[in-house]
Design a protein around this motif. Structure first.
Motif, short mmCIF file in Angstrom:
data_model
loop_
_atom_site.label_atom_id
_atom_site.label_comp_id
_atom_site.label_asym_id
_atom_site.label_seq_id
_atom_site.Cartn_x
_atom_site.Cartn_y
_atom_site.Cartn_z
N ARG A 1 0.78 -1.01 0.02
CA ARG A 1 0.07 -0.10 0.18
C ARG A 1 0.80 1.35 0.08
N GLU A 2 1.93 1.20 0.70
CA GLU A 2 2.75 2.29 0.73
C GLU A 2 3.50 2.66 -0.58
N THR B 1 0.96 3.76 -2.77
CA THR B 1 0.70 5.43 -2.51
C THR B 1 1.94 6.36 -3.05
N PHE C 1 -5.14 4.94 1.12
CA PHE C 1 -3.86 5.35 1.18
C PHE C 1 -2.84 4.60 2.36
N LEU D 1 1.14 8.22 3.92
CA LEU D 1 1.01 9.49 3.90
C LEU D 1 2.04 10.11 4.55
N TRP E 1 -5.04 1.44 -3.40
CA TRP E 1 -5.20 2.09 -4.80
C TRP E 1 -4.44 0.73 -5.80
#
Length: 364
Positions: free
Chosen positions: A78-79, A82, A108, A113, A206
């Protein structure tokens, strides 16, 4: 006997190793980075299992909203996704990002983030007026939100004579629903802003930006939708249930993107996933993985009674439930089954974790 019980009670208070309610760790909305208002939710505290990185919910766009569990092994992918989203959209570290819908942070992840150096804020209230006020007062570099909501709010600003007072060159990440095709022109006219179309979900994070994959384990398979040249997106061996055209002409926001995500159709009938081979040594454990995926991701995975264990790589077969004559689709690891293998890892970690609550005892 009373003295013994009094001493026992004192020992529990002073030397007990299990936590009291006050001592339990807390993960607040602020800790998750989603501490903003929505008109669609209430705030309720829950006991979250330690084997989950966090809880979220599906959007409810195609069915009732359901709980989504995100495991710790999934966080790295996921990181990475992002970072790729921000690279594609040319979002700089240190940017101020305005989220119109706080749960979008969960796609995200706050950790991602923070790692990208983003400063996040939310609307004071979940309304178009609050969005325009935040644009004027906060002057964000980036806006993340549902495209029709953003388009309507910007048109309101134009009709009220406010457009000249709004910030310019704002980057818009349209997410949550299929792209409103009028938004790019409206955003350019009013904000001199550039729109990017994000496709993903709470379950997997995403998946694409402007029709370009941001994960390494994306497979496109021919959709069983009859009469259409559609392809279903499969993430790490697990079908999304969404089918799209794939066109050389490209995505409206980037001609290099071939997956036309704003023309989504729900796949019917959906593919079934069958595990044919696993790197695990136990068919019992792979059965548990299948149940875990159903419970936290809402995807049905079946295990072949003759599944091959201790294989060199995972092998998943996708079968169309509506066409017995259709050729099965084989997806193999390690790349094609990335997400599935992350969930296998999560299951193994869970099985190796002893229960930290001594009153939780199951007897056969």
């Amino acid at each position: 006997m009373k003295d013994i019980l009094d001493s026992l009670a004192q020992m529990v208070e002073e030397f007990g190793t299990a936590p009291t309610f006050e001592e339990m760790p807390r993960r607040t909305l602020q800790d998750k980075g989603i501490g903003g208002p929505t008109a669609a939710h209430v705030i309720e505290e829950v006991h979250v299992p330690l084997n989950l990185a966090y809880l979220s919910f599906t959007t409810g766009s195609s069915a009732f909203q359901n709980i989504v569990g995100v495991t710790h092994p999934e966080m790295e992918a996921r990181e990475k996704a992002t970072r790729l989203v921000f690279e594609q959209a040319k979002v700089q570290s240190g940017s101020n990002i305005l989220f119109t819908y706080p749960p979008l942070v969960n796609v995200f992840t706050k950790k991602a983030l923070d790692a990208c150096g983003m400063n996040c804020s939310f609307l004071r209230r979940s309304s178009r007026d609050a969005f325009l006020a935040a644009l004027y007062n906060n002057r964000p570099d980036v806006v993340v939100g549902e495209s029709s909501f953003l388009r309507s709010a910007l048109e309101d600003a134009k009709s009220m004579g406010m457009a000249t007072f709004l910030p310019k060159e704002v980057i818009i990440l349209a997410a949550g629903t299929p792209l409103d095709l009028e938004l790019p022109a409206v955003a350019e006219r009013i904000l001199n802003g550039l729109v990017h179309d994000l496709y993903g979900c709470q379950e997997f994070g995403w998946i694409t930006i402007n029709g370009i994959p941001v994960r390494d384990d994306i497979t496109l398979v021919k959709s069983p939708l009859s009469g259409n040249s559609m392809y279903e997106v499969v993430v790490g061996g697990l079908p999304m249930g969404d089918s799209f055209p794939v066109a050389d002409s490209g995505h409206i926001c980037n001609s290099a993107g071939k997956i036309i995500t704003y023309r989504r159709e729900r796949t019917f009938p959906e593919y079934e996933v069958i595990v044919r081979a696993t790197t695990l040594s136990s068919d019992v454990t792979i059965g548990r993985v299948a149940r875990t995926i159903l419970r936290i991701k809402g995807r049905i995975v079946k295990v072949d009674p003759g599944v091959k264990t201790m294989a060199s790589q995972t092998m998943l077969e996708l079968c169309s439930g509506g066409d017995a004559s259709a050729e099965p689709i084989i997806i193999t690891g390690p790349q094609g089954t990335g997400l599935f293998d992350e969930l296998v890892k999560a299951q193994l970690e869970y099985q190796q974790m002893s229960k930290s609550d001594p009153v939780w005892v199951k007897k056969r």
